[in-house]
Design a protein around this motif. Structure first.
Motif, mmCIF file in Angstrom:
data_model
loop_
_atom_site.group_PDB
_atom_site.id
_atom_site.type_symbol
_atom_site.label_atom_id
_atom_site.label_comp_id
_atom_site.label_asym_id
_atom_site.label_seq_id
_atom_site.Cartn_x
_atom_site.Cartn_y
_atom_site.Cartn_z
ATOM 1 N N LEU A 68 21.708 14.120 91.941
ATOM 2 C CA LEU A 68 20.913 12.939 91.586
ATOM 3 C C LEU A 68 19.865 12.642 92.648
ATOM 4 C CD1 LEU A 68 20.512 10.450 89.705
ATOM 5 C CD2 LEU A 68 22.174 9.252 91.153
ATOM 6 N N TRP A 69 20.274 12.644 93.908
ATOM 7 C CA TRP A 69 19.361 12.269 94.977
ATOM 8 C C TRP A 69 18.397 13.386 95.359
ATOM 9 C CZ3 TRP A 69 17.948 7.752 96.639
ATOM 10 C CH2 TRP A 69 18.794 6.659 96.502
ATOM 11 N N SER A 70 18.803 14.618 95.228
ATOM 12 C CA SER A 70 17.982 15.710 95.736
ATOM 13 C C SER A 70 17.029 16.302 94.711
ATOM 14 C CB SER A 70 18.872 16.828 96.291
ATOM 15 O OG SER A 70 19.688 17.377 95.263
ATOM 16 N N ILE A 71 17.289 16.144 93.420
ATOM 17 C CA ILE A 71 16.425 16.765 92.422
ATOM 18 C C ILE A 71 16.005 15.805 91.305
ATOM 19 C CG2 ILE A 71 18.356 17.653 91.041
ATOM 20 C CD1 ILE A 71 15.080 19.524 91.727
ATOM 21 N N ILE A 72 16.926 14.977 90.808
ATOM 22 C CA ILE A 72 16.579 14.127 89.653
ATOM 23 C C ILE A 72 15.669 12.984 90.067
ATOM 24 C CG2 ILE A 72 17.514 12.608 87.874
ATOM 25 C CD1 ILE A 72 19.962 14.375 87.738
ATOM 26 N N ILE A 73 16.061 12.227 91.094
ATOM 27 C CA ILE A 73 15.235 11.099 91.527
ATOM 28 C C ILE A 73 13.872 11.568 92.046
ATOM 29 C CG2 ILE A 73 15.052 9.264 93.258
ATOM 30 C CD1 ILE A 73 17.987 8.685 92.840
ATOM 31 N N LEU A 116 8.851 21.694 93.300
ATOM 32 C CA LEU A 116 10.191 21.139 93.530
ATOM 33 C C LEU A 116 11.255 22.101 93.035
ATOM 34 C CD1 LEU A 116 11.969 18.738 94.409
ATOM 35 C CD2 LEU A 116 11.676 17.804 92.091
ATOM 36 N N GLY A 117 11.036 22.683 91.861
ATOM 37 C CA GLY A 117 12.002 23.634 91.321
ATOM 38 C C GLY A 117 12.135 24.879 92.178
ATOM 39 N N LEU A 118 11.003 25.397 92.666
ATOM 40 C CA LEU A 118 11.057 26.569 93.529
ATOM 41 C C LEU A 118 11.792 26.266 94.826
ATOM 42 C CD1 LEU A 118 10.230 29.467 94.221
ATOM 43 C CD2 LEU A 118 8.062 28.548 95.085
ATOM 44 N N SER A 119 11.552 25.095 95.381
ATOM 45 C CA SER A 119 12.240 24.696 96.606
ATOM 46 C C SER A 119 13.748 24.642 96.390
ATOM 47 C CB SER A 119 11.716 23.326 97.061
ATOM 48 O OG SER A 119 12.491 22.813 98.122
ATOM 49 N N TYR A 120 14.162 24.020 95.308
ATOM 50 C CA TYR A 120 15.591 23.864 95.031
ATOM 51 C C TYR A 120 16.239 25.218 94.722
ATOM 52 C CZ TYR A 120 19.590 20.961 93.709
ATOM 53 O OH TYR A 120 20.807 20.330 93.666
ATOM 54 N N ALA A 121 15.555 26.018 93.916
ATOM 55 C CA ALA A 121 16.123 27.320 93.549
ATOM 56 C C ALA A 121 16.266 28.225 94.770
ATOM 57 C CB ALA A 121 15.229 27.988 92.494
ATOM 58 N N THR A 122 15.276 28.215 95.648
ATOM 59 C CA THR A 122 15.345 29.047 96.847
ATOM 60 C C THR A 122 16.497 28.634 97.739
ATOM 61 O OG1 THR A 122 12.941 29.364 96.778
ATOM 62 C CG2 THR A 122 14.055 29.823 98.863
ATOM 63 N N ALA A 123 16.613 27.319 97.971
ATOM 64 C CA ALA A 123 17.692 26.835 98.831
ATOM 65 C C ALA A 123 19.058 27.133 98.233
ATOM 66 C CB ALA A 123 17.528 25.330 99.069
ATOM 67 N N THR A 205 12.777 16.712 101.364
ATOM 68 C CA THR A 205 11.637 17.060 102.212
ATOM 69 C C THR A 205 10.414 17.358 101.353
ATOM 70 O OG1 THR A 205 13.079 17.945 103.938
ATOM 71 C CG2 THR A 205 10.779 18.659 103.961
ATOM 72 N N TYR A 206 10.616 18.066 100.248
ATOM 73 C CA TYR A 206 9.500 18.316 99.332
ATOM 74 C C TYR A 206 8.928 16.994 98.828
ATOM 75 C CZ TYR A 206 6.819 20.095 95.389
ATOM 76 O OH TYR A 206 5.798 20.385 94.513
ATOM 77 N N PHE A 207 9.788 16.057 98.477
ATOM 78 C CA PHE A 207 9.319 14.761 97.999
ATOM 79 C C PHE A 207 8.567 14.018 99.101
ATOM 80 C CE2 PHE A 207 10.415 10.223 96.769
ATOM 81 C CZ PHE A 207 9.403 10.145 95.830
ATOM 82 N N GLY A 310 16.799 24.227 104.067
ATOM 83 C CA GLY A 310 16.213 23.318 103.093
ATOM 84 C C GLY A 310 14.773 22.977 103.403
ATOM 85 N N ILE A 311 14.468 22.732 104.680
ATOM 86 C CA ILE A 311 13.094 22.412 105.067
ATOM 87 C C ILE A 311 12.173 23.606 104.812
ATOM 88 C CG2 ILE A 311 11.619 21.870 107.038
ATOM 89 C CD1 ILE A 311 13.965 20.232 108.161
ATOM 90 N N ALA A 312 12.640 24.801 105.166
ATOM 91 C CA ALA A 312 11.835 25.999 104.918
ATOM 92 C C ALA A 312 11.591 26.196 103.423
ATOM 93 C CB ALA A 312 12.522 27.225 105.512
ATOM 94 N N SER A 313 12.596 25.926 102.597
ATOM 95 C CA SER A 313 12.430 26.048 101.146
ATOM 96 C C SER A 313 11.435 25.029 100.617
ATOM 97 C CB SER A 313 13.785 25.874 100.452
ATOM 98 O OG SER A 313 14.707 26.856 100.872
ATOM 99 N N ALA A 314 11.473 23.812 101.165
ATOM 100 C CA ALA A 314 10.532 22.779 100.732
ATOM 101 C C ALA A 314 9.099 23.154 101.082
ATOM 102 C CB ALA A 314 10.909 21.440 101.379
ATOM 103 N N VAL A 315 8.894 23.694 102.274
ATOM 104 C CA VAL A 315 7.550 24.117 102.674
ATOM 105 C C VAL A 315 7.061 25.254 101.771
ATOM 106 C CG1 VAL A 315 6.206 25.180 104.526
ATOM 107 C CG2 VAL A 315 7.816 23.328 105.043
#
Length: 370
Positions: A68-73, A116-123, A205-207, A310-315
């Motif tokens: 909920l906090w990391s992807i939906i919101i 956002l999806g790429l960041s989450y999928a990579t992590a 971090t992406y947000f 996670g930070i690297a994935s967000a970047v």
């Protein structure tokens, strides 16, 4: 011209549909590995105090709350801000007034969510892969295991008194009442890296980068795709003295051809207040990650490693997709080729920094013509 526009949009739809398909498939595959992949189980010592913490049945941040906090919101907030937020740039203002303008906003929404999806999928993919590959014991492993002291000699490995995981009584085959299942015991070997840390930092971090770049227009080093430097002087140059009149004055710096790029960049919001707001997602991610230490689920190194991942994935997600969303620097790419698709009906002229030199083909990801 209408036929060209329809072909363009059809091609654009196919390209991004395939992108979404790859991201969704990656997330599904990575998430399923925690179910059907058996992690490696490193031998452990019964006297190791670092893995002797009690097993907590209730986590402060369960998995559903993490999602909920990391992807939906963040996804809902990005959708709202991209579609509803007014802008100081004229072309984005006009996007409320026409169907083409809404297509532009939907394009920006698509690129922001793809990032956002790429960041989450990579992590998620890297996190679960490392968890299963490394098999590092969690801090509560011995509590999960409930070592069968009568069989220690049978499962001792090597001269260092290390134990194989089969010494655990807390397995379904043992018949012990109230015992943890075999999957719970094996999950005790998925310590590095922390999934809560990597996923929370990937999404939040992406947000935070999105808020800084798109909402508050805070220039972040190495995260903005600058198409033309803003070189307009803030003050007029001083007049040369008569003694120096023989010296030729340096010619003024060439100004960007687009009117909006010639304006002196000013903050849209008080800078310190913007920094505080941008920091809120980071602080939430830090809290989520810290709960994994207080819940005895991860060692400190696991949490820091997950946060770095996670930070690297967000970047990566921002640089690959999300940076194209920012109107101040990627607007040329977005609006120019959208106008190209519909035949330049809005009569918006740009300097061509985002167009190919031959044939005026719109530029794609990483400067390639599409």
């Amino acid at each position: 011209m209408a036929l060209v526009g329809r072909r363009f949009y059809a091609r654009l739809f196919i390209i991004y549909f395939l992108d979404w398909l790859v991201i969704i498939a990656t997330v599904a595959f990575a998430a399923s590995t925690s179910i059907w992949v058996t992690p490696n189980t490193r031998p452990f010592s019964a006297t190791d105090l670092s893995i002797s913490f009690p097993f907590q049945t209730n986590s402060k941040v369960p998995s559903w709350l993490l999602v909920l906090w990391s992807i939906i919101i963040p996804g809902l907030a990005i959708a709202f801000l991209t579609l509803a937020m007014p802008s100081s740039t004229e072309s984005y203002k006009r996007s409320f007034r026409s169907a083409t303008g809404w297509k532009r906003r939907l394009y920006c929404l698509n690129t922001a969510l793809l990032g956002l999806g790429l960041s989450y999928a990579t992590a998620l993919l890297i996190t679960n892969g490392l968890k299963n590959l490394l098999g590092r014991p969690r801090p509560d492993l011995i509590s999960r295991c409930d070592i069968d002291t009568a069989r220690i000699e049978d499962f001792t490995i090597g001269p260092g008194s290390l134990l194989d995981w089969r010494v655990c009584k807390n397995r379904a085959v043992s018949g012990v009442s109230n015992a943890l299942s075999e999957s719970d015991v094996r999950d005790g070997f998925r310590s590095f890296p922390s999934g809560h840390a990597s996923l929370s930092f990937a999404g939040l971090t992406y947000f935070a980068i999105f808020l800084a770049e798109f909402v508050f227009a805070l220039p972040l080093p190495h995260l903005s795709r600058v198409t033309a430097p803003i070189s307009a002087p803030l003050v007029a140059p001083e007049a040369t003295s008569s003694a120096d009149s023989h010296t030729a004055a340096a010619p003024p710096a060439a100004l960007p051809s687009r009117r909006e790029d010639r304006e002196t960049p000013l903050p849209r919001f008080p800078i310190m207040a913007a920094i505080l707001i941008v920091g809120i997602p980071i602080m939430i991610a830090m809290y989520i990650a810290s709960t994994r230490y207080s819940d005895y689920r991860h060692h400190p190194f696991d949490i820091f490693g997950g946060a770095a991942l996670g930070i690297a994935s967000a970047v990566l997600g921002w640089r690959w997709y999300g940076a194209w969303t920012c109107a101040s620097q990627a607007e040329g790419r977005v609006y120019t080729f959208m106008d190209k698709a519909k035949g330049n009906d809005d009569n918006e002229k740009y300097d061509g920094t985002v167009m190919a030199e031959e044939g005026g083909a719109p530029m794609g990801r990483a400067g390639r013509a599409v």
